[in-house]
Design a protein around this motif. Structure first.
Motif, short mmCIF file in Angstrom:
data_model
loop_
_atom_site.label_atom_id
_atom_site.label_comp_id
_atom_site.label_asym_id
_atom_site.label_seq_id
_atom_site.Cartn_x
_atom_site.Cartn_y
_atom_site.Cartn_z
N UNK A 177 5.48 -6.63 -0.63
CA UNK A 177 5.14 -5.21 -0.54
C UNK A 177 3.68 -5.04 -0.15
N UNK A 178 2.80 -5.88 -0.70
CA UNK A 178 1.38 -5.81 -0.35
C UNK A 178 1.17 -6.17 1.11
N UNK A 179 1.91 -7.17 1.60
CA UNK A 179 1.82 -7.54 3.01
C UNK A 179 2.25 -6.39 3.91
N UNK A 180 3.32 -5.69 3.50
CA UNK A 180 3.80 -4.56 4.29
C UNK A 180 2.76 -3.44 4.34
N UNK A 181 2.13 -3.18 3.19
CA UNK A 181 1.08 -2.15 3.16
C UNK A 181 -0.11 -2.55 4.03
#
Length: 271
Positions: A177-181
């Motif tokens: 999720x952090x990578x997507x953000x």
């Protein structure tokens, strides 16, 4: 691979600081009232806002209004500081009261608590805890989370295995999720905008007839989720599969389907 890991500092000094032994917080620098807790709070605020790479002893000292050498009288270095930051984050985690609830609801609560931790402190998901910081925050967290699996017929080792399985899944989701953000931030485009901009380029090089299954499934998933990857959907789907796996093990250990009602047997339709 994670660039930071816990328990990388001096073990004796780290444990003294984690458990706030009498000599751990007695030293006083020029600024009256400075403490280990103040150092940890300042470092955590920096990590939350800018990421763990921005946490340096010099930067934390600057935030506290002291010279770096003063900071070293409270915390030996960044390795020990990281352990203190993570343990403090564990200590502040809300503990859901699941007394009287079915085991799968207790386990789901544990997953949600850790998901919330990583949303509040994204840097925590990037840290390797293969050698965990054995502080009071971690021990309280571990005790609380094991209670979700106690009394189900699992051995002590299996309880630890199941908890590790669950928390590894949640941490992996948090990292994704952090990578997507980060991708959205760096490109200044959401996923839909990115695909609209790049689909024509892909069409020039991709022979759809050569990859019929990939094209069909990819298109269906993209239409369903609005992007190639939906962090919330991935978490919800994966948690269901984790619960399914734990159900199978617990039912096996209890010797019969009816000994501990499975999630399917309770008719709630909820994880």
């Amino acid at each position: 691979m994670p660039t930071e890991r816990t328990s990388a500092g001096d073990p004796a000094r780290t444990l003294q600081l984690l458990w706030r032994q009498s000599s751990a917080d007695r030293r006083r620098g020029p600024r009256r009232g400075l403490s280990v807790d103040a150092v940890v709070e300042a470092a955590t605020a920096i990590a939350d806002a800018e990421g763990l790479d921005s946490v340096t002893m010099r930067r934390v000292a600057q935030e506290l209004g002291v010279v770096p050498m003063t900071l070293y009288t409270y915390v030996p270095g960044k390795a020990e500081l990281l352990d203190l930051m993570l343990d403090a984050a564990y200590a502040r985690m809300p503990r859901t009261d699941t007394t009287g609830q079915a085991w799968h609801q207790r386990v789901t609560a544990v997953a949600e608590e850790n998901k919330a931790l990583f949303e509040r402190h994204p840097w925590a998901a990037t840290v390797s805890t293969a050698r965990p910081p054995l502080g009071p925050g971690l021990m309280a967290k571990y005790e609380h989370e094991l209670s979700a699996l106690d009394g189900l017929g699992l051995s002590d080792v299996e309880m630890d295995d199941c908890l590790t399985y669950l928390l590894t899944f949640v941490q992996a989701c948090a990292r994704a999720a952090a990578d997507a953000r980060a991708a959205q931030h760096d490109s200044a485009m959401n996923d839909q905008q990115w695909w609209e901009a790049n689909a024509p380029l892909l069409a020039q090089v991709l022979d759809a007839n050569a990859y019929p299954t990939a094209v069909r499934v990819g298109a269906a998933a993209g239409a369903a989720h609005g992007s190639a990857y939906d962090p919330e959907h991935a978490y919800a789907f994966g948690l269901q599969r984790v619960l399914d796996a734990l159900t199978a093990l617990i039912d096996q250990r209890r010797g019969a389907e009816g000994a501990v009602p499975s999630r399917r047997g309770q008719g709630t339709g909820a994880p």
